[in-house]
Design a protein around this motif. Sequence first.
Motif, PDB file in Angstrom:
ATOM      1  N   TRP A 165       0.856  -1.183   0.000  1.00 11.35           N
ATOM      2  CA  TRP A 165       0.000   0.000   0.000  1.00 11.35           C
ATOM      3  C   TRP A 165       0.894   1.235   0.000  1.00 11.35           C
ATOM      4  O   TRP A 165       1.856   1.316   0.777  1.00 11.35           O
ATOM      5  CB  TRP A 165      -0.901   0.038   1.228  1.00 11.35           C
ATOM      6  N   PHE A 166       0.553   2.170  -0.839  1.00 12.26           N
ATOM      7  CA  PHE A 166       1.207   3.463  -0.885  1.00 12.26           C
ATOM      8  C   PHE A 166       0.125   4.537  -0.807  1.00 12.26           C
ATOM      9  O   PHE A 166      -1.052   4.264  -1.067  1.00 12.26           O
ATOM     10  CB  PHE A 166       2.011   3.622  -2.171  1.00 12.26           C
ATOM     11  N   ARG A 167       0.522   5.752  -0.451  1.00 12.13           N
ATOM     12  CA  ARG A 167      -0.464   6.829  -0.401  1.00 12.13           C
ATOM     13  C   ARG A 167       0.157   8.126  -0.886  1.00 12.13           C
ATOM     14  O   ARG A 167       1.379   8.300  -0.836  1.00 12.13           O
ATOM     15  CB  ARG A 167      -1.011   7.003   1.014  1.00 12.13           C
ATOM     16  N   GLN A 168      -0.698   8.995  -1.362  1.00  5.70           N
ATOM     17  CA  GLN A 168      -0.245  10.308  -1.805  1.00  5.70           C
ATOM     18  C   GLN A 168      -1.204  11.353  -1.295  1.00  5.70           C
ATOM     19  O   GLN A 168      -2.387  11.373  -1.676  1.00  5.70           O
ATOM     20  CB  GLN A 168      -0.145  10.381  -3.329  1.00  5.70           C
ATOM     21  N   ALA A 169      -0.697  12.200  -0.421  1.00  9.78           N
ATOM     22  CA  ALA A 169      -1.487  13.286   0.122  1.00  9.78           C
ATOM     23  C   ALA A 169      -1.448  14.477  -0.834  1.00  9.78           C
ATOM     24  O   ALA A 169      -0.522  14.595  -1.643  1.00  9.78           O
ATOM     25  CB  ALA A 169      -0.945  13.685   1.492  1.00  9.78           C
ATOM     26  N   PRO A 170      -2.423  15.360  -0.751  1.00 10.00           N
ATOM     27  CA  PRO A 170      -2.445  16.527  -1.645  1.00 10.00           C
ATOM     28  C   PRO A 170      -1.167  17.345  -1.537  1.00 10.00           C
ATOM     29  O   PRO A 170      -0.735  17.701  -0.436  1.00 10.00           O
ATOM     30  CB  PRO A 170      -3.646  17.325  -1.138  1.00 10.00           C
ATOM     31  N   GLY A 171      -0.541  17.597  -2.676  1.00  5.49           N
ATOM     32  CA  GLY A 171       0.671  18.404  -2.705  1.00  5.49           C
ATOM     33  C   GLY A 171       1.931  17.707  -2.235  1.00  5.49           C
ATOM     34  O   GLY A 171       2.974  18.340  -2.106  1.00  5.49           O
ATOM     35  N   LYS A 172       1.833  16.414  -1.968  1.00  8.93           N
ATOM     36  CA  LYS A 172       2.992  15.680  -1.486  1.00  8.93           C
ATOM     37  C   LYS A 172       3.325  14.525  -2.413  1.00  8.93           C
ATOM     38  O   LYS A 172       2.511  14.121  -3.243  1.00  8.93           O
ATOM     39  CB  LYS A 172       2.740  15.162  -0.067  1.00  8.93           C
ATOM     40  N   GLU A 173       4.525  14.000  -2.234  1.00  7.35           N
ATOM     41  CA  GLU A 173       4.935  12.859  -3.032  1.00  7.35           C
ATOM     42  C   GLU A 173       4.313  11.576  -2.479  1.00  7.35           C
ATOM     43  O   GLU A 173       3.939  11.489  -1.301  1.00  7.35           O
ATOM     44  CB  GLU A 173       6.456  12.743  -3.040  1.00  7.35           C
ATOM     45  N   GLN A 174       4.252  10.596  -3.330  1.00  5.27           N
ATOM     46  CA  GLN A 174       3.749   9.294  -2.909  1.00  5.27           C
ATOM     47  C   GLN A 174       4.686   8.692  -1.867  1.00  5.27           C
ATOM     48  O   GLN A 174       5.917   8.830  -1.960  1.00  5.27           O
ATOM     49  CB  GLN A 174       3.663   8.362  -4.121  1.00  5.27           C
ATOM     50  N   GLU A 175       4.105   8.031  -0.855  1.00  3.86           N
ATOM     51  CA  GLU A 175       4.930   7.424   0.182  1.00  3.86           C
ATOM     52  C   GLU A 175       4.467   6.015   0.478  1.00  3.86           C
ATOM     53  O   GLU A 175       3.292   5.670   0.306  1.00  3.86           O
ATOM     54  CB  GLU A 175       4.893   8.258   1.467  1.00  3.86           C
TER      55      GLU A 175
ATOM     56  N   ASP B 278      -3.347  11.299   7.848  1.00  3.79           N
ATOM     57  CA  ASP B 278      -3.546  10.083   7.052  1.00  3.79           C
ATOM     58  C   ASP B 278      -4.375  10.350   5.796  1.00  3.79           C
ATOM     59  O   ASP B 278      -4.569   9.445   4.989  1.00  3.79           O
ATOM     60  CB  ASP B 278      -4.235   9.008   7.892  1.00  3.79           C
ATOM     61  N   THR B 279      -4.875  11.561   5.651  1.00  2.69           N
ATOM     62  CA  THR B 279      -5.653  11.913   4.467  1.00  2.69           C
ATOM     63  C   THR B 279      -4.801  11.790   3.215  1.00  2.69           C
ATOM     64  O   THR B 279      -3.728  12.404   3.125  1.00  2.69           O
ATOM     65  CB  THR B 279      -6.192  13.340   4.588  1.00  2.69           C
ATOM     66  N   ALA B 280      -5.277  10.995   2.255  1.00  2.00           N
ATOM     67  CA  ALA B 280      -4.503  10.741   1.042  1.00  2.00           C
ATOM     68  C   ALA B 280      -5.301   9.825   0.125  1.00  2.00           C
ATOM     69  O   ALA B 280      -6.306   9.238   0.537  1.00  2.00           O
ATOM     70  CB  ALA B 280      -3.166  10.082   1.377  1.00  2.00           C
ATOM     71  N   VAL B 281      -4.824   9.725  -1.098  1.00  3.40           N
ATOM     72  CA  VAL B 281      -5.290   8.662  -1.992  1.00  3.40           C
ATOM     73  C   VAL B 281      -4.397   7.451  -1.739  1.00  3.40           C
ATOM     74  O   VAL B 281      -3.167   7.566  -1.781  1.00  3.40           O
ATOM     75  CB  VAL B 281      -5.211   9.086  -3.465  1.00  3.40           C
ATOM     76  N   TYR B 282      -5.023   6.333  -1.447  1.00  3.67           N
ATOM     77  CA  TYR B 282      -4.300   5.107  -1.141  1.00  3.67           C
ATOM     78  C   TYR B 282      -4.313   4.189  -2.360  1.00  3.67           C
ATOM     79  O   TYR B 282      -5.376   3.922  -2.944  1.00  3.67           O
ATOM     80  CB  TYR B 282      -4.931   4.409   0.055  1.00  3.67           C
TER      81      TYR B 282
END
Length: 123
Positions: A35-45, A89-93
């Motif tokens: 699982w990876f996530r990308q928050a608004p304005g941030k890189e995928q982590e 934790d808000t992000a697209v997962y």
Amino acid sequence: VQLQASGGGLVQAGDSLRLSCAASGSTFSSYSMGWFRQAPGKEQEFVSAISRSNGRTAYADSVKGRFTIPRDNAGNTMYLRMNSLNPEDTAVYYCAATPRTMGLASSSGYDYWGQGTLVTVSS
């Protein structure tokens, strides 16, 4: 392998949520999953991963102790159980799959990706 992520939504801080990643088109047990996530304005982590070979799991420090990553090989599905959610934790997962068993925290090691599911945690 095709991956379909689901389960995202709007929750409040402190709530729990379970994401699902359904796989099709190939032998699910042949893949390590992440699982990876990308928050608004941030890189995928990186968030979490589970190896295909021994079920060993790995977690980002930011989610360790709050998230778990069970997999159901018979049901061709992986999950991300998220507890004690906070606004960070808000992000697209995104879920991802790879035949590899090493380097699972690196997105570059994954060959297949789901479409992403949005998790929004309000404070």
